[in-house]
Motif scaffolding. Sequence first.
Motif, PDB file in Angstrom:
ATOM      1  N   MET A 288       5.523   6.052   2.036  1.00 44.62           N
ATOM      2  CA  MET A 288       6.702   5.732   2.851  1.00 44.62           C
ATOM      3  C   MET A 288       6.372   4.729   3.947  1.00 44.62           C
TER       4      MET A 288
ATOM      5  N   ARG B 189      11.079   4.834  -4.469  1.00 42.77           N
ATOM      6  CA  ARG B 189      11.767   5.123  -5.728  1.00 42.77           C
ATOM      7  C   ARG B 189      10.733   5.114  -6.850  1.00 42.77           C
TER       8      ARG B 189
ATOM      9  N   LEU C  59       5.762   1.260   2.287  1.00 43.31           N
ATOM     10  CA  LEU C  59       6.968   0.655   1.729  1.00 43.31           C
ATOM     11  C   LEU C  59       8.066   0.475   2.776  1.00 43.31           C
ATOM     12  N   ARG C  60       7.952   1.214   3.908  1.00 44.63           N
ATOM     13  CA  ARG C  60       8.934   1.160   4.993  1.00 44.63           C
ATOM     14  C   ARG C  60      10.321   1.633   4.542  1.00 44.63           C
ATOM     15  N   ARG C  61      10.363   2.531   3.574  1.00 43.34           N
ATOM     16  CA  ARG C  61      11.613   3.134   3.111  1.00 43.34           C
ATOM     17  C   ARG C  61      11.258   4.310   2.224  1.00 43.34           C
ATOM     18  N   VAL C  62      12.268   5.049   1.797  1.00 38.48           N
ATOM     19  CA  VAL C  62      12.037   6.160   0.868  1.00 38.48           C
ATOM     20  C   VAL C  62      11.693   5.574  -0.501  1.00 38.48           C
TER      21      VAL C  62
ATOM     22  N   PHE D 173      14.532  12.669  -3.173  1.00 40.07           N
ATOM     23  CA  PHE D 173      13.869  11.852  -2.156  1.00 40.07           C
ATOM     24  C   PHE D 173      12.456  12.334  -1.835  1.00 40.07           C
TER      25      PHE D 173
ATOM     26  N   ASP E  98       7.879   2.373  -7.768  1.00 35.54           N
ATOM     27  CA  ASP E  98       7.391   1.617  -6.611  1.00 35.54           C
ATOM     28  C   ASP E  98       5.874   1.761  -6.536  1.00 35.54           C
TER      29      ASP E  98
ATOM     30  N   GLU F  70       6.381  -4.058  -5.166  1.00 33.17           N
ATOM     31  CA  GLU F  70       7.542  -3.178  -5.330  1.00 33.17           C
ATOM     32  C   GLU F  70       8.233  -3.482  -6.641  1.00 33.17           C
TER      33      GLU F  70
END
Length: 447
Positions: free
Chosen positions: A389, A397, A392-395, A417, A400, A445
């Motif tokens: 996290m 998927r 990637l600076r986000r949740v 999530f 990824d 990504e």
Amino acid sequence: MQLPESLFAIALLIVLSAFFSLSELSLAASRRLRLRQLAVDGDLRAEQVLKLQEAPGDYFTVVQIGQNAVAILGGIVGEGALTPSLSRVFALWTQESTANTLGFVCSFFFITSLFILFSDLFPKRLGMAEPERWAMRALTPMAWFMRIFKPIVWLYAKTTDLVFGLLGIQTTRDERITSEDILAMTEAGARAGILAAREQQVIANVFELDSRTVSSAMTQRERIAFFLRDDPDEVIRARIAEEPFSTYPVCDGDIDHVVGYVDAKDLFQRVLNNQALSLKDEHLVRKVLIVPDRLTLAEVLDQFRLVHEDFAVIVNEYSLVVGVVTLNDVMSTVMGDLVGPDDEEQIVRRDENSWLIDGVTPIEEVLRALHLDELPHDDEYETLAGFMMVMLRRVPRRTDSVSFGGYKFEVLDVDSFRIDQVMVSRLGDTGAPAAKEGADTGFTENI
């Protein structure tokens, strides 16, 4: 002096110089832990060596006086004894001036070699092999030398202290033993075969208890099996059969309102006695220990000891339940696979270059499995899912991926999530550069 007398004097000086070298190195190399053990066993000499190590100034001053005096005397005696004899031999083939030069050079080389070999290298290797033994043997002779040279030692010691004082240099040795010292000793013991690799790892894990937070060992919120206080008998029995655990939190309305916990042994006892199961019974539900998620594992152990419990509920700063931890969970971080539940392994090695790792695996275990020293931004997360996290600076998927340190971390499965599984593969170029901060994060990504 005649040649035989000169050679005897040189031999005596070499022995004396060797004694001083042996005394110096053996005192410096003696291990305090070993000396303390010998002192406990009743050896008074070990206790005296320990006292000398605490204040070795006079001891080393005597050593330096003796070594320098012997070296000067050895040069004088050697030059006077061997140079004339060697010059006469060389004069048979060369001119007198050349013969004198060759005689001096050969005499100097011969005497210097004797002192290097027998008064320096040999005694120092001997002292390194068994420093405590030789330090104790040299104790009595050195005590006599310290008495004989006491006035000179006092003068040199005061002069040296004055110089150190002017330079502001600390002269006392720091005897504190740190965790790094102990770990270095256990690693050396493992390499020498004294400790098994598993034993050395257990010791290293013990010291990690002060740095690892309870979140790294707890059962995550979504995996907690709990009861509601008004659950009927049939619901309780069905949940025990479906999710068999030793301890269950008891909640009022939802998981964030924990009122206590129930031990599976108490439930089984009632079942065997054909008694109804009701969590409204105050004798069945026990008071639960609540601890914040910022505590270290060592602090959690202290909490267990204070309240005589082996189960705790973990809450965050918003008083929301984030997990539960048991004494067995904490001990599993120390003992590894020697102690632990029968759950699936969090790290499964598929082949030489790939691993399948659970997302909630503590980052310390990931580093150990991959032989990495650190991962970027390691103060911002505690699990492999947290690492993904942050990078990637986000949740994340599914599919990824992040590349770092010669490894590719790819998300295989995401459940609501939450990262379930991560595939870690060794890249072809293991010397890949570290991920950079900012826009160029070093991750790829795939969407």
